[in-house]
Motif scaffolding. Structure first.
Motif, PDB file in Angstrom:
ATOM      1  N   LEU A  95       0.828  -1.205   0.000  1.00  0.00           N
ATOM      2  CA  LEU A  95       0.000   0.000   0.000  1.00  0.00           C
ATOM      3  C   LEU A  95       0.863   1.256   0.000  1.00  0.00           C
ATOM      4  N   ASP A 100      -2.865  -0.156  -4.635  1.00  0.00           N
ATOM      5  CA  ASP A 100      -4.112   0.047  -3.906  1.00  0.00           C
ATOM      6  C   ASP A 100      -4.937  -1.223  -3.735  1.00  0.00           C
ATOM      7  N   GLY A 130      -8.715  -3.316  -0.565  1.00  0.00           N
ATOM      8  CA  GLY A 130      -8.850  -2.562  -1.814  1.00  0.00           C
ATOM      9  C   GLY A 130     -10.074  -2.985  -2.605  1.00  0.00           C
ATOM     10  N   VAL A 206      -1.798   0.322   8.363  1.00  0.00           N
ATOM     11  CA  VAL A 206      -2.836   0.093   7.358  1.00  0.00           C
ATOM     12  C   VAL A 206      -4.062   0.885   7.807  1.00  0.00           C
TER      13      VAL A 206
END
Length: 326
Positions: A95, A100, A130, A206
């Motif tokens: 990421l 993505d 994603g 994240v």
């Protein structure tokens, strides 16, 4: 040999044994599991078996006793008790590099117990975040959800021809309440899946919804020889019903109840719509079910179908207080 003379060295014919490997129907090879996950748009990753103590405790909910005496660094201090920390780190790294859409899986061992008595378990783990599909014009974009990863688990279990599988809500320190499930086979837990808790995801940098799966490979891929059955020569009948039930009742509960009527005519049950909103009381939902009816020795009549449907509705009314929706 050159000085003595090659021609003076006696010849001998070597005999090499090449025994055939035993082919077992009691287990599906992990290679097939990997191929299945790749076919479902996942990529294989290999992460370290040594991980950070804090990360391992955060995911497992307990401190590990398998600590290295002389680790390379503090980030590789204990043997992993789950494959999730490594996959979360891999997802975070992807990421951070503008990837993505991340879908990774790993087949490896987790380590449990103490230094004197430890055991290793082969695991199949996956992580997804994603978009559900690559960008395209044919469908509207949407993000991966719980049911996408559940479908991956179902595809793996289908390899072994497993039918007695139940996804049961659970609580886990690394998963968000309400989006976590234990995978049960014949009543025994064989894995977990769900949405990573935001606090755990934040620890790995994240900041979006991320879903994970972890299965005991041996238990999940245990199989048996398939059994064949004759295909009915007679046509099937489909009858659709819609029932209003409490919102806490799961689709699996409805299907189980219908199958427990023990009506031999009911060959399959499908949920094709769930509705809440106008016309439905708050706290309840409408579930539309398709029942497939078939007999192996004769063509069914409308009376046969009506009787089977009446039994199914009666069972749902008795067990869940279901109301038949017009």
């Amino acid at each position: 040999a050159r000085i003595y003379g090659y021609d003076r060295i006696p010849e001998a014919t070597a005999i090499a044994e090449t025994p055939l490997e035993t082919v077992s129907e009691s287990s599906v090879p992990v290679d097939r599991a990997a191929t299945t996950l790749i076919a479902r748009d996942n990529r294989e990753a290999i992460t370290y078996s040594f991980i950070d103590r804090a990360a391992d405790a955060l995911v497992a909910g307990a401190e590990s006793n398998l600590e290295l005496k002389n680790p390379i660094s503090s980030e590789m201090a204990v043997m992993r008790s789950s494959l999730w920390p490594g996959l979360l780190q891999a997802a975070s790294a992807n990421l951070a590099r503008q990837q993505d859409r991340v879908r990774l899986f790993e087949i490896g061992r987790s380590y449990h117990g103490s230094l004197t008595e430890h055991n290793e378990v082969m695991r199949i783990a996956a992580i997804a975040t994603g978009a559900a599909f690559s960008e395209q014009w044919a469908s509207k974009p949407r993000n991966i959800d719980f049911f996408d990863v559940k479908a991956d688990v179902a595809a793996l279990l289908d390899l072994a021809g497993i039918e007695d599988v139940v996804f049961e809500p659970c609580t886990h320190p690394a998963l968000q309440p309400g989006q976590a499930a234990t995978v049960l086979r014949a009543g025994k837990p064989i894995g977990l899946l769900g949405k990573v808790h935001p606090s755990v995801a934040k620890h790995f940098d994240v900041t979006r919804d991320v879903f994970v799966v972890e299965l005991d490979a041996e238990a999940a891929l245990a199989s048996s020889a398939p059994r064949a059955a004759a295909v009915s020569r007679y046509p099937s009948i489909r009858r659709d019903i819609a029932v209003v039930v409490p919102g806490s009742v799961s689709g699996a509960d409805l299907i189980r109840a219908i199958r427990e009527t023990n009506d031999s005519l009911i060959q399959g049950v499908r949920i094709f719509d769930i509705y809440t909103g106008s016309g439905i009381e708050a706290g309840r939902k409408s579930v539309a079910l398709g029942l497939i009816l078939q007999e192996t020795s004769r063509t069914l009549t409308d009376d046969d179908a009506d009787t089977a449907i009446a039994l199914a509705v009666q069972k749902l009314q008795h067990e869940f207080g279901a109301e038949l929706r017009d």
